[in-house]
Design a protein around this motif. Structure first.
Motif, PDB file in Angstrom:
ATOM      1  N   GLN A 136       0.827  -1.202   0.000  1.00 20.82           N
ATOM      2  CA  GLN A 136       0.000   0.000   0.000  1.00 20.82           C
ATOM      3  C   GLN A 136       0.873   1.269   0.000  1.00 20.82           C
ATOM      4  N   LYS A 137       0.347   2.333  -0.588  1.00 18.90           N
ATOM      5  CA  LYS A 137       1.020   3.636  -0.538  1.00 18.90           C
ATOM      6  C   LYS A 137       0.499   4.366   0.702  1.00 18.90           C
ATOM      7  N   VAL A 138       1.401   4.663   1.635  1.00 19.19           N
ATOM      8  CA  VAL A 138       0.986   5.064   2.977  1.00 19.19           C
ATOM      9  C   VAL A 138       1.642   6.381   3.388  1.00 19.19           C
ATOM     10  N   GLY A 139       0.836   7.250   4.003  1.00 19.66           N
ATOM     11  CA  GLY A 139       1.335   8.448   4.659  1.00 19.66           C
ATOM     12  C   GLY A 139       1.039   8.367   6.145  1.00 19.66           C
ATOM     13  N   LEU A 140       1.894   9.001   6.937  1.00 23.09           N
ATOM     14  CA  LEU A 140       1.743   8.981   8.398  1.00 23.09           C
ATOM     15  C   LEU A 140       1.893  10.403   8.921  1.00 23.09           C
ATOM     16  N   LEU A 141       0.822  10.914   9.503  1.00 20.24           N
ATOM     17  CA  LEU A 141       0.805  12.270  10.044  1.00 20.24           C
ATOM     18  C   LEU A 141       0.829  12.188  11.568  1.00 20.24           C
ATOM     19  N   ASP A 142       1.889  12.713  12.149  1.00 16.23           N
ATOM     20  CA  ASP A 142       2.025  12.759  13.606  1.00 16.23           C
ATOM     21  C   ASP A 142       1.345  14.028  14.104  1.00 16.23           C
ATOM     22  N   ALA A 143       0.103  13.888  14.548  1.00 17.11           N
ATOM     23  CA  ALA A 143      -0.672  15.048  15.004  1.00 17.11           C
ATOM     24  C   ALA A 143      -0.574  15.254  16.506  1.00 17.11           C
ATOM     25  N   ASP A 144       0.255  14.473  17.172  1.00 14.40           N
ATOM     26  CA  ASP A 144       0.445  14.643  18.615  1.00 14.40           C
ATOM     27  C   ASP A 144       1.478  15.753  18.819  1.00 14.40           C
ATOM     28  N   ILE A 145       1.011  16.997  18.723  1.00 12.58           N
ATOM     29  CA  ILE A 145       1.907  18.152  18.702  1.00 12.58           C
ATOM     30  C   ILE A 145       2.744  18.245  19.981  1.00 12.58           C
ATOM     31  N   PHE A 146       2.124  18.009  21.123  1.00 13.87           N
ATOM     32  CA  PHE A 146       2.845  18.146  22.387  1.00 13.87           C
ATOM     33  C   PHE A 146       3.683  16.905  22.708  1.00 13.87           C
ATOM     34  N   GLY A 147       3.231  15.751  22.293  1.00 16.63           N
ATOM     35  CA  GLY A 147       3.927  14.511  22.646  1.00 16.63           C
ATOM     36  C   GLY A 147       4.460  13.778  21.433  1.00 16.63           C
ATOM     37  N   TYR A 148       4.954  14.529  20.441  1.00 13.50           N
ATOM     38  CA  TYR A 148       5.415  13.919  19.189  1.00 13.50           C
ATOM     39  C   TYR A 148       6.499  12.865  19.441  1.00 13.50           C
ATOM     40  N   SER A 149       6.323  11.718  18.796  1.00 13.09           N
ATOM     41  CA  SER A 149       7.292  10.635  18.960  1.00 13.09           C
ATOM     42  C   SER A 149       7.479   9.812  17.691  1.00 13.09           C
ATOM     43  N   VAL A 150       6.689  10.073  16.670  1.00  8.20           N
ATOM     44  CA  VAL A 150       6.744   9.273  15.447  1.00  8.20           C
ATOM     45  C   VAL A 150       8.122   9.282  14.791  1.00  8.20           C
ATOM     46  N   PRO A 151       8.820  10.444  14.684  1.00  8.32           N
ATOM     47  CA  PRO A 151      10.148  10.398  14.040  1.00  8.32           C
ATOM     48  C   PRO A 151      11.101   9.414  14.707  1.00  8.32           C
ATOM     49  N   GLN A 152      11.074   9.355  16.031  1.00 11.79           N
ATOM     50  CA  GLN A 152      11.953   8.427  16.738  1.00 11.79           C
ATOM     51  C   GLN A 152      11.498   6.987  16.537  1.00 11.79           C
ATOM     52  N   LEU A 153      10.200   6.750  16.590  1.00 13.68           N
ATOM     53  CA  LEU A 153       9.683   5.391  16.498  1.00 13.68           C
ATOM     54  C   LEU A 153       9.920   4.770  15.118  1.00 13.68           C
ATOM     55  N   ILE A 154       9.891   5.592  14.073  1.00 14.88           N
ATOM     56  CA  ILE A 154      10.055   5.061  12.721  1.00 14.88           C
ATOM     57  C   ILE A 154      11.477   5.228  12.215  1.00 14.88           C
ATOM     58  N   GLY A 155      12.295   5.970  12.983  1.00 16.33           N
ATOM     59  CA  GLY A 155      13.703   6.101  12.627  1.00 16.33           C
ATOM     60  C   GLY A 155      13.996   7.123  11.551  1.00 16.33           C
ATOM     61  N   VAL A 156      13.310   8.262  11.580  1.00 19.38           N
ATOM     62  CA  VAL A 156      13.557   9.333  10.610  1.00 19.38           C
ATOM     63  C   VAL A 156      14.391  10.425  11.271  1.00 19.38           C
ATOM     64  N   ASN A 157      15.523  10.741  10.675  1.00 21.21           N
ATOM     65  CA  ASN A 157      16.353  11.836  11.194  1.00 21.21           C
ATOM     66  C   ASN A 157      16.595  12.896  10.130  1.00 21.21           C
TER      67      ASN A 157
END
Length: 367
Positions: A136-157
């Motif tokens: 599937q072609k997938v997008g992921l929007l981290d809308a947890d503005i105060f508790g953002y953690s998606v970049p760390q969890l998915i390994g994006v730097n």
């Protein structure tokens, strides 16, 4: 005459835009003979993070056809960048929310929870990566503005690439990702109120080049605050996936996150019970009790008037926690882990769920 070179370059895909570089007007002058070719490749911006991979792929594609290859890497002019952004947007104006278009076929899924600490973000990331792994072609929007953690969890730097007024989201495990974490330095807290929160999530929809997606997963902040309400208004066709734990208290709170979606027009897609049990040789150990997921599904069925199913029970997994700490989703690091197996099963259920096509143009021309 440069037909052989162009044919070879048509197989080179820009890793950020996911289109052939020949379609993106990234190929400059070409000089071609029987055995040799020289070509200019125009990157979108100075310091383009995809520069090395594009140069490598161009050299490999041309070397399969010509004995001697010379590649010059350059950068688009301002006018060329503006033309590219117009092409990417199609006939849509700037600040356009593609997911609000009545003909858009992307399945938008809010992943919500009544409170923090239930593993919602870890689950969202792994579901997104599992869906991408299933083609599937997938997008992921981290809308947890105060508790953002998606970049760390998915390994994006890597931060988004800015092309004129359009942001190209980083891609990890074939998932396009956007998060406020890309714009905050040194793990600084975000201290914003309602209007700024609304503006931020709106920009994540209008200023990001998401392209053609099958799924957009939205990691909502826990609770029923401003961001959930704003996104409910901006993405009225979304469906809500509620995450809870087996604990009775957590289940009571989780009901509210599903109920707030009903108030802003979202259907409830289903419920997932996380940290459901600890596998053991003597059978499952229910550390956090039992029945929370079933109770939430039953209550949301009553509130919504439509059947809400418990889509899965994800076991407690030490490897799931370790993989998250190592910034590698468990569906990639250990797909045979019981938690990964259950997450992948749920991803398949999401793919099989009915897609509402009423009133949408399928872009099919009768013969």
């Amino acid at each position: 005459m440069s037909q052989r070179a162009l044919a070879a370059l048509a197989g080179v895909i820009d890793p950020e835009l996911r289109r052939p570089i020949t379609e993106l007007d990234m190929v400059g002058p070409i000089q071609e003979t029987e055995d040799s070719v020289s070509v200019q490749i125009k990157l979108t911006i100075v310091g383009c993070p995809a520069a090395q991979s594009i140069e490598r792929d161009v050299n490999e594609a041309l070397a399969a056809v010509f004995k001697n290859v010379e590649v010059e890497m350059s950068t688009m002019t301002n006018d060329e960048r503006k033309a590219l952004t117009l092409k990417l947007r199609g006939d849509k104006p700037p600040k356009f929310n593609p997911f609000a278009d009545k003909d858009n076929l992307t399945r938008v899924i809010f992943v919500s929870s009544g409170k923090g600490g239930v593993g919602k973000s870890t689950l969202t990331v792994n579901l997104a990566v599992a869906l991408a792994g299933l083609g599937q072609k997938v997008g992921l929007l981290d809308a947890d503005i105060f508790g953002y953690s998606v970049p760390q969890l998915i390994g994006v730097n890597q931060s988004p690439t800015q092309v004129e007024n359009l942001m190209l989201p980083p891609i990890a495990h074939d998932v396009k990702v956007i998060s406020i974490g890309f714009f905050v330095k040194d793990n600084q807290p975000v201290a914003w109120r309602g209007p700024m929160l609304h503006r931020a999530v709106e920009q994540f929809l209008t200023d990001v080049f998401w392209g053609d997606l099958d799924f957009l997963l939205v990691d909502l902040p826990p609770g029923t605050g401003d961001v959930a309400i704003s996104l409910g208004q901006l993405l009225s066709k979304a469906k809500t996936l509620v995450v809870t734990t087996p604990q009775h208290t957590a289940a009571i709170v989780a009901e509210r996150s599903g109920a707030i979606g009903l108030q802003t027009g979202q259907e409830i897609l289903g419920v997932i019970e996380n940290m459901s049990y600890l596998p053991s040789e003597n059978g499952p150990i229910e550390i956090f009790g039992s029945g929370g997921g079933d109770a939430v599904a039953a209550r949301l069925t009553e509130i919504s008037g439509k059947q809400v199913q418990l889509m899965g029970k994800i076991p407690i997994s030490q490897d799931l926690r370790i993989s998250a700490d190592n910034q590698l989703p468990i569906v990639v690091s250990d797909p045979a882990d019981p938690a990964a197996v259950e997450i992948t099963r749920i991803a398949k259920l999401l793919m099989d769920s009915p897609r509402g096509l009423a009133g949408k143009s399928l872009k099919i021309t009768p013969s």
